[in-house]
Scaffold this motif. Sequence first.
Motif, PDB file in Angstrom:
ATOM      1  N   SER A 167      -2.207   1.435   5.695  1.00  0.00           N
ATOM      2  CA  SER A 167      -2.581   2.341   6.776  1.00  0.00           C
ATOM      3  C   SER A 167      -1.524   3.433   6.907  1.00  0.00           C
ATOM      4  O   SER A 167      -0.419   3.337   6.355  1.00  0.00           O
ATOM      5  CB  SER A 167      -2.700   1.576   8.091  1.00  0.00           C
ATOM      6  OG  SER A 167      -1.414   1.267   8.602  1.00  0.00           O
ATOM      7  N   LYS A 168      -1.852   4.463   7.661  1.00  0.00           N
ATOM      8  CA  LYS A 168      -0.927   5.579   7.850  1.00  0.00           C
ATOM      9  C   LYS A 168       0.332   5.155   8.606  1.00  0.00           C
ATOM     10  O   LYS A 168       1.330   5.880   8.607  1.00  0.00           O
ATOM     11  CB  LYS A 168      -1.639   6.719   8.576  1.00  0.00           C
ATOM     12  CG  LYS A 168      -2.759   7.356   7.748  1.00  0.00           C
ATOM     13  CD  LYS A 168      -3.581   8.365   8.537  1.00  0.00           C
ATOM     14  CE  LYS A 168      -2.818   9.652   8.779  1.00  0.00           C
ATOM     15  NZ  LYS A 168      -2.550  10.399   7.545  1.00  0.00           N
ATOM     16  N   LYS A 169       0.317   3.980   9.237  1.00  0.00           N
ATOM     17  CA  LYS A 169       1.478   3.487   9.967  1.00  0.00           C
ATOM     18  C   LYS A 169       2.443   2.718   9.062  1.00  0.00           C
ATOM     19  O   LYS A 169       3.528   2.329   9.498  1.00  0.00           O
ATOM     20  CB  LYS A 169       1.030   2.586  11.121  1.00  0.00           C
ATOM     21  CG  LYS A 169       0.199   3.308  12.182  1.00  0.00           C
ATOM     22  CD  LYS A 169      -0.214   2.351  13.286  1.00  0.00           C
ATOM     23  CE  LYS A 169      -1.059   3.060  14.342  1.00  0.00           C
ATOM     24  NZ  LYS A 169      -1.478   2.123  15.421  1.00  0.00           N
ATOM     25  N   GLN A 170       2.040   2.461   7.815  1.00  0.00           N
ATOM     26  CA  GLN A 170       2.856   1.669   6.898  1.00  0.00           C
ATOM     27  C   GLN A 170       3.532   2.564   5.866  1.00  0.00           C
ATOM     28  O   GLN A 170       3.453   3.793   5.928  1.00  0.00           O
ATOM     29  CB  GLN A 170       1.976   0.607   6.233  1.00  0.00           C
ATOM     30  CG  GLN A 170       1.268  -0.322   7.211  1.00  0.00           C
ATOM     31  CD  GLN A 170       2.220  -1.119   8.081  1.00  0.00           C
ATOM     32  OE1 GLN A 170       3.273  -1.555   7.619  1.00  0.00           O
ATOM     33  NE2 GLN A 170       1.869  -1.311   9.341  1.00  0.00           N
ATOM     34  N   ASN A 171       4.154   1.934   4.852  1.00  0.00           N
ATOM     35  CA  ASN A 171       5.055   2.677   3.966  1.00  0.00           C
ATOM     36  C   ASN A 171       4.562   2.831   2.533  1.00  0.00           C
ATOM     37  O   ASN A 171       5.331   3.245   1.666  1.00  0.00           O
ATOM     38  CB  ASN A 171       6.430   2.003   3.945  1.00  0.00           C
ATOM     39  CG  ASN A 171       7.097   2.037   5.313  1.00  0.00           C
ATOM     40  OD1 ASN A 171       7.041   3.040   6.009  1.00  0.00           O
ATOM     41  ND2 ASN A 171       7.705   0.927   5.690  1.00  0.00           N
ATOM     42  N   SER A 172       3.306   2.509   2.244  1.00  0.00           N
ATOM     43  CA  SER A 172       2.801   2.680   0.893  1.00  0.00           C
ATOM     44  C   SER A 172       2.753   4.167   0.528  1.00  0.00           C
ATOM     45  O   SER A 172       2.712   5.041   1.394  1.00  0.00           O
ATOM     46  CB  SER A 172       1.406   2.072   0.781  1.00  0.00           C
ATOM     47  OG  SER A 172       0.805   2.395  -0.451  1.00  0.00           O
ATOM     48  N   LYS A 173       2.725   4.438  -0.784  1.00  0.00           N
ATOM     49  CA  LYS A 173       2.597   5.815  -1.264  1.00  0.00           C
ATOM     50  C   LYS A 173       1.211   6.385  -0.973  1.00  0.00           C
ATOM     51  O   LYS A 173       1.026   7.603  -0.985  1.00  0.00           O
ATOM     52  CB  LYS A 173       2.871   5.873  -2.762  1.00  0.00           C
ATOM     53  CG  LYS A 173       4.249   5.400  -3.171  1.00  0.00           C
ATOM     54  CD  LYS A 173       5.333   6.333  -2.691  1.00  0.00           C
ATOM     55  CE  LYS A 173       6.691   5.927  -3.242  1.00  0.00           C
ATOM     56  NZ  LYS A 173       7.774   6.796  -2.743  1.00  0.00           N
ATOM     57  N   VAL A 174       0.238   5.515  -0.739  1.00  0.00           N
ATOM     58  CA  VAL A 174      -1.138   5.924  -0.428  1.00  0.00           C
ATOM     59  C   VAL A 174      -1.482   5.408   0.959  1.00  0.00           C
ATOM     60  O   VAL A 174      -1.396   4.207   1.212  1.00  0.00           O
ATOM     61  CB  VAL A 174      -2.135   5.368  -1.457  1.00  0.00           C
ATOM     62  CG1 VAL A 174      -3.557   5.694  -1.055  1.00  0.00           C
ATOM     63  CG2 VAL A 174      -1.835   5.919  -2.849  1.00  0.00           C
ATOM     64  N   ASN A 191      -4.027  -3.377   3.844  1.00  0.00           N
ATOM     65  CA  ASN A 191      -3.047  -3.297   2.769  1.00  0.00           C
ATOM     66  C   ASN A 191      -3.727  -3.741   1.486  1.00  0.00           C
ATOM     67  O   ASN A 191      -4.425  -4.767   1.467  1.00  0.00           O
ATOM     68  CB  ASN A 191      -1.844  -4.202   3.037  1.00  0.00           C
ATOM     69  CG  ASN A 191      -0.936  -3.645   4.112  1.00  0.00           C
ATOM     70  OD1 ASN A 191      -0.208  -2.683   3.887  1.00  0.00           O
ATOM     71  ND2 ASN A 191      -0.985  -4.252   5.297  1.00  0.00           N
ATOM     72  N   VAL A 192      -3.534  -2.967   0.417  1.00  0.00           N
ATOM     73  CA  VAL A 192      -4.047  -3.344  -0.892  1.00  0.00           C
ATOM     74  C   VAL A 192      -2.849  -3.606  -1.802  1.00  0.00           C
ATOM     75  O   VAL A 192      -1.960  -2.751  -1.934  1.00  0.00           O
ATOM     76  CB  VAL A 192      -4.941  -2.250  -1.498  1.00  0.00           C
ATOM     77  CG1 VAL A 192      -5.489  -2.705  -2.851  1.00  0.00           C
ATOM     78  CG2 VAL A 192      -6.076  -1.892  -0.552  1.00  0.00           C
ATOM     79  N   PHE A 193      -2.842  -4.792  -2.411  1.00  0.00           N
ATOM     80  CA  PHE A 193      -1.769  -5.192  -3.310  1.00  0.00           C
ATOM     81  C   PHE A 193      -2.333  -5.418  -4.710  1.00  0.00           C
ATOM     82  O   PHE A 193      -3.463  -5.896  -4.864  1.00  0.00           O
ATOM     83  CB  PHE A 193      -1.119  -6.500  -2.846  1.00  0.00           C
ATOM     84  CG  PHE A 193      -0.352  -6.403  -1.565  1.00  0.00           C
ATOM     85  CD1 PHE A 193       1.001  -6.092  -1.563  1.00  0.00           C
ATOM     86  CD2 PHE A 193      -0.981  -6.634  -0.349  1.00  0.00           C
ATOM     87  CE1 PHE A 193       1.711  -6.008  -0.374  1.00  0.00           C
ATOM     88  CE2 PHE A 193      -0.270  -6.557   0.844  1.00  0.00           C
ATOM     89  CZ  PHE A 193       1.078  -6.248   0.831  1.00  0.00           C
ATOM     90  N   VAL A 194      -1.538  -5.106  -5.731  1.00  0.00           N
ATOM     91  CA  VAL A 194      -1.877  -5.463  -7.105  1.00  0.00           C
ATOM     92  C   VAL A 194      -0.663  -6.102  -7.762  1.00  0.00           C
ATOM     93  O   VAL A 194       0.486  -5.923  -7.314  1.00  0.00           O
ATOM     94  CB  VAL A 194      -2.337  -4.252  -7.942  1.00  0.00           C
ATOM     95  CG1 VAL A 194      -3.593  -3.632  -7.377  1.00  0.00           C
ATOM     96  CG2 VAL A 194      -1.236  -3.236  -8.091  1.00  0.00           C
ATOM     97  N   SER A 195      -0.933  -6.831  -8.857  1.00  0.00           N
ATOM     98  CA  SER A 195       0.144  -7.392  -9.663  1.00  0.00           C
ATOM     99  C   SER A 195      -0.362  -7.649 -11.070  1.00  0.00           C
ATOM    100  O   SER A 195      -1.547  -7.958 -11.272  1.00  0.00           O
ATOM    101  CB  SER A 195       0.653  -8.710  -9.061  1.00  0.00           C
ATOM    102  OG  SER A 195       1.696  -9.255  -9.854  1.00  0.00           O
ATOM    103  N   GLU A 196       0.534  -7.478 -12.041  1.00  0.00           N
ATOM    104  CA  GLU A 196       0.328  -8.007 -13.383  1.00  0.00           C
ATOM    105  C   GLU A 196       1.379  -9.093 -13.569  1.00  0.00           C
ATOM    106  O   GLU A 196       2.567  -8.810 -13.739  1.00  0.00           O
ATOM    107  CB  GLU A 196       0.449  -6.920 -14.444  1.00  0.00           C
ATOM    108  CG  GLU A 196      -0.719  -5.944 -14.423  1.00  0.00           C
ATOM    109  CD  GLU A 196      -0.797  -5.078 -15.673  1.00  0.00           C
ATOM    110  OE1 GLU A 196      -0.682  -5.632 -16.787  1.00  0.00           O
ATOM    111  OE2 GLU A 196      -0.965  -3.862 -15.519  1.00  0.00           O
ATOM    112  N   LEU A 197       0.915 -10.342 -13.520  1.00  0.00           N
ATOM    113  CA  LEU A 197       1.797 -11.502 -13.462  1.00  0.00           C
ATOM    114  C   LEU A 197       1.778 -12.205 -14.815  1.00  0.00           C
ATOM    115  O   LEU A 197       0.711 -12.570 -15.328  1.00  0.00           O
ATOM    116  CB  LEU A 197       1.294 -12.435 -12.362  1.00  0.00           C
ATOM    117  CG  LEU A 197       2.205 -13.549 -11.841  1.00  0.00           C
ATOM    118  CD1 LEU A 197       3.490 -12.966 -11.278  1.00  0.00           C
ATOM    119  CD2 LEU A 197       1.469 -14.359 -10.768  1.00  0.00           C
TER     120      LEU A 197
END
Length: 233
Positions: A149-156, A163-169
């Motif tokens: 969200s616009k209140k958080q610190n992601s680049k988007v 919150n959208v998270f990704v990982s290559e594990l």
Amino acid sequence: MLKKIPKENMGTSNLGWLESRFHFSFAQYYNPSNMNFGVLRVLNDDIIHPHSGFDTHPHDNMEIISYVVKGSITHKDSMGNEETLNRGEVQYLSAGDGIFHSEHNLQDEDLRLLQIWIIPPKRNLEKLYGSYRYKKKHRTNKLLNIVSSKKQNSKVNVYQDINVFVSELNENKTIEYKIEKNRQVYFVQIEGSCQINEIILNEGDALEITKNNNLSITALENSHFLFIEMKEE
């Protein structure tokens, strides 16, 4: 609670130039009992064949996120934006009271992407467009917060509280994630396979996670996944 959704139970479509797997009711796949998960309205796993794509079409009052899995997507819109994005890169827009855009695969190989539609917190918000070119190192063996969200610190940043998270594990690696109270998660296994607590997901499977505080995610083989965290409904 963890509810597995095998890919075989999802809607599918093959238009020749476009092959889709629908996580929720969409287009040819109509299922009134599977319209959304919280504010997540659409999640389509699309394969767009070379030199084809979505011609100019409208959207309004939806926040749309595209995550490129393979190949390249070229975007044009009525706000004057035009760019091409590749694997692991993110494009987003908040359509506000109306926007026109097109999305094409201009390359000689297939394009695979996840198209994610989020219901905005209000109607007719100011239109937004943007992208970010995340690198593989940002998501290898770690959780990368690609959208917030616009209140958080992601680049988007989008308007909705997500919150959208990704990982290559890498195989046998484990990541822990704590879900805060009154929050829920929709988990998508993009490539490979992993185990989330006691549930095993293979490529294309999904998982609805509610009333659960801690996730332990272990790659059973090299694993690429995405999940969306949001308010519980």
